[in-house]
Enzyme design. Structure first.
Site, PDB file in Angstrom:
ATOM      1  N   GLU A   1     -10.235   7.486   4.105  1.00 44.38           N
ATOM      2  CA  GLU A   1     -10.757   6.627   4.948  1.00 44.38           C
ATOM      3  C   GLU A   1     -10.262   5.342   5.273  1.00 44.38           C
ATOM      4  O   GLU A   1      -9.231   5.046   4.453  1.00 44.38           O
ATOM      5  CB  GLU A   1     -12.118   6.155   4.578  1.00 44.38           C
ATOM      6  CG  GLU A   1     -12.282   5.263   3.490  1.00 44.38           C
ATOM      7  CD  GLU A   1     -11.931   5.689   2.155  1.00 44.38           C
ATOM      8  OE1 GLU A   1     -11.887   6.788   1.808  1.00 44.38           O
ATOM      9  OE2 GLU A   1     -11.113   4.757   1.342  1.00 44.38           O
TER      10      GLU A   1
ATOM     11  N   SER B   1       1.424  -9.681  -1.156  1.00 47.24           N
ATOM     12  CA  SER B   1       1.248  -8.394  -0.863  1.00 47.24           C
ATOM     13  C   SER B   1       1.643  -7.622   0.401  1.00 47.24           C
ATOM     14  O   SER B   1       2.042  -6.514   0.550  1.00 47.24           O
ATOM     15  CB  SER B   1      -0.260  -8.072  -0.941  1.00 47.24           C
ATOM     16  OG  SER B   1      -1.059  -8.888  -0.322  1.00 47.24           O
TER      17      SER B   1
ATOM     18  N   LYS C   1       0.807  -1.259   0.050  1.00 49.91           N
ATOM     19  CA  LYS C   1       0.093  -0.157  -0.026  1.00 49.91           C
ATOM     20  C   LYS C   1       0.845   1.347  -0.096  1.00 49.91           C
ATOM     21  O   LYS C   1       0.185   2.445  -0.564  1.00 49.91           O
ATOM     22  CB  LYS C   1      -1.084   0.036   1.238  1.00 49.91           C
ATOM     23  CG  LYS C   1      -2.328  -0.921   0.915  1.00 49.91           C
ATOM     24  CD  LYS C   1      -3.488  -0.532   1.715  1.00 49.91           C
ATOM     25  CE  LYS C   1      -4.572  -1.518   1.616  1.00 49.91           C
ATOM     26  NZ  LYS C   1      -4.289  -2.822   1.873  1.00 49.91           N
TER      27      LYS C   1
HETATM   28  C1  LIG Z   1      -5.213  -3.804   1.574  1.00 53.93           C
HETATM   29  C2  LIG Z   1      -4.341  -5.212   1.422  1.00 53.93           C
HETATM   30  C3  LIG Z   1      -4.917  -6.016   0.257  1.00 53.93           C
HETATM   31  C4  LIG Z   1      -5.955  -5.595  -0.755  1.00 53.93           C
HETATM   32  O1  LIG Z   1      -5.840  -4.503  -1.278  1.00 53.93           O
HETATM   33  P1  LIG Z   1      -5.707  -4.661  -3.049  1.00 53.93           P
HETATM   34  O2  LIG Z   1      -6.069  -3.203  -3.264  1.00 53.93           O
HETATM   35  O3  LIG Z   1      -6.556  -5.474  -3.467  1.00 53.93           O
HETATM   36  O4  LIG Z   1      -4.236  -4.976  -3.171  1.00 53.93           O
HETATM   37  C5  LIG Z   1      -4.130  -7.085   0.037  1.00 53.93           C
HETATM   38  N1  LIG Z   1      -2.872  -7.461   0.933  1.00 53.93           N
HETATM   39  C6  LIG Z   1      -2.601  -6.752   1.826  1.00 53.93           C
HETATM   40  C7  LIG Z   1      -1.381  -7.067   2.595  1.00 53.93           C
HETATM   41  C8  LIG Z   1      -3.026  -5.402   2.249  1.00 53.93           C
HETATM   42  O5  LIG Z   1      -3.030  -4.786   3.252  1.00 53.93           O
END
Ligand SMILES: *Cc1c(COP(=O)(O)O)cnc(C)c1O
Length: 405
Positions: free
Chosen positions: A123, A388, A101
């Site tokens: 938000e 992610s 993010k």
């Molecule tokens: C917020 C988050 C997601 C989901 O958000 P996307 O916009 O779909 O990428 C996925 N993995 C993690 C670790 C997150 O913090």
């Protein structure tokens, strides 16, 4: 490369179009007042963010503050446990703050600085976007107002503490169900009031134009790095690329690197407890076209046509829609969207931890689970999975609900 009549050599030039449409999806369905504010952001994005100075500064920040490029790790023990297919992970868990993010938050906050704004507004639901934006705001010396439902404030105490330590104002939203939806409305209202001094920073490839475009572009560093690194490591492209889809930012960033390649691309949605409405958040798999939060996409609706209640073990994936570009790629068939259940997710969470020494976020564990399934059906080849984020934030939840396996 052509796919179903779409030329992918020029894809990023043509999509979205100047009004923010990916085919029929996307656009901007908001009040005139907000539109005025967003037009200012769109204009700034196309001038400032394309300037050498901006690009160089963002590049330096990524290297010196975020720790980019993040590596690719060959998941050798996991691969061997499944058969011949080789699995690899793009390590966004090693990006500063432990998830992808920050990639778009640093871009959005740098744009705020160049636009002469004093404040960023957003938000947050589970608090991950709030923490990433609070981090970016601290780095640039910007004020940061994060709107959050009282229910979420209670549930996400560690992230609330992080935001406060980083100097953000966490503004409690008490009306309605006091969760993410109300927080979105409150943040938009605040932005309409304060847009002369502030910019709104969205948390994924969602919302009205230009956010799906901007966030995709800032996140595309994930896919661009991954493609180059993978070729350097193995001498070829991966056969398949996998990422989890909530709003869709880590997936869109990953896919952006491979859309024009002969690579199978998979977006993984949360099946939660099952296929009944309310038990999952697999909007692209089970949803229908509709407008919410200012954009047209594929969404899960209740009997009144309103956004349906959703559920996933991963709080970062429980949103009743996904970014418009995913809806477009879904209809086109360029990306295959499929689902992974809570149970499969938790198995993958423990398996990756035990076999590789990497504790993944529960969101990312959806992608790991799908990559493992794919490896079993493919027989040979390679799969690149985007991790992610890291799982530290999920420890208490895992221990409480699943114990140590
Ligand atoms: C917020 C988050 C997601 C989901 O958000 P996307 O916009 O779909 O990428 C996925 N993995 C993690 C670790 C997150 O913090």
């Amino acid at each position: 490369m052509q796919y179903n009549g779409i030329e992918f050599d020029t894809y990023f030039k043509n999509y979205p179009d100047k009004d923010g449409f990916f085919g029929k999806y996307g656009g901007s369905y908001i009040s005139d007042e907000l539109q005025k504010a967003l037009n200012e952001i769109t204009e700034a994005y196309f001038t400032i963010c394309k300037s050498r100075k901006f690009i160089n500064e963002l590049r330096r920040i990524r290297k010196e503050f975020q720790g980019r490029p993040t590596p690719i790790t060959h998941l050798e023990r996991l691969s061997n446990s499944l058969g011949n297919v080789q699995l690899y992970a793009k390590r966004e868990d090693l990006n500063h703050t432990g998830a992808h993010k920050l990639n778009h938050c640093m871009g959005e906050a740098l744009l705020a600085k160049y636009m002469g704004k004093k404040k960023v507004i957003a938000e947050t639901g589970a608090g991950q976007h709030g923490v990433a934006l609070a981090t970016a705001a601290a780095y640039f010396g910007l004020e940061c107002d994060i709107y959050m439902g009282s229910v979420d404030i209670m549930k996400q105490a560690p992230n609330v503490a992080r935001m406060k330590i980083l100097g953000a104002n966490v503004i409690e939203v008490t009306h309605g169900l006091a969760t993410l939806k109300e927080a979105v409305d409150a943040a938009f209202e605040a932005y309409a009031r304060e847009y002369k001094d502030a910019i709104y920073c969205i948390g994924s490839v969602l919302g009205p134009h230009p956010f799906p475009l901007m966030v995709r572009d800032f996140q595309s560093i994930v896919g661009i790095e991954a493609r180059e690194q993978f070729i350097e490591m193995t001498g070829e492209l991966p056969d398949a690329v996998v990422a989890c889809v909530g709003g869709g930012s880590n997936a869109m960033g990953t896919f952006a690197g491979f859309l024009n390649d002969p690579v199978d691309i998979y977006g993984v949605e949360p099946l939660g407890r099952g296929t009944a409405l309310g038990d999952h958040a697999a909007s692209l798999t089970y949803g229908t076209e509709g407008i919410m939060h200012g954009f047209n996409s594929i969404m899960l609706k209740d009997e009144n046509g309103e956004p349906a209640p959703v559920y996933s073990v991963a709080s970062g994936l429980d949103y009743p829609s996904s970014g418009p570009e995913h809806a477009f790629l879904h209809d086109l068939g360029r990306v295959k969207y499929d689902v992974i259940s809570d149970d499969e997710t938790i198995d993958a969470f423990f398996t990756l931890s035990r076999l590789e020494g990497i504790i993944p976020a529960i969101e990312s564990s959806h992608a790991v689970a799908y990559g493992m399934k794919l490896a079993k059906t493919m027989g040979r080849g390679s799969v690149l999975i985007t991790l992610s984020g890291r799982g530290d934030k999920d420890m208490d939840y895992i221990i409480e609900n699943y114990g140590i396996r």
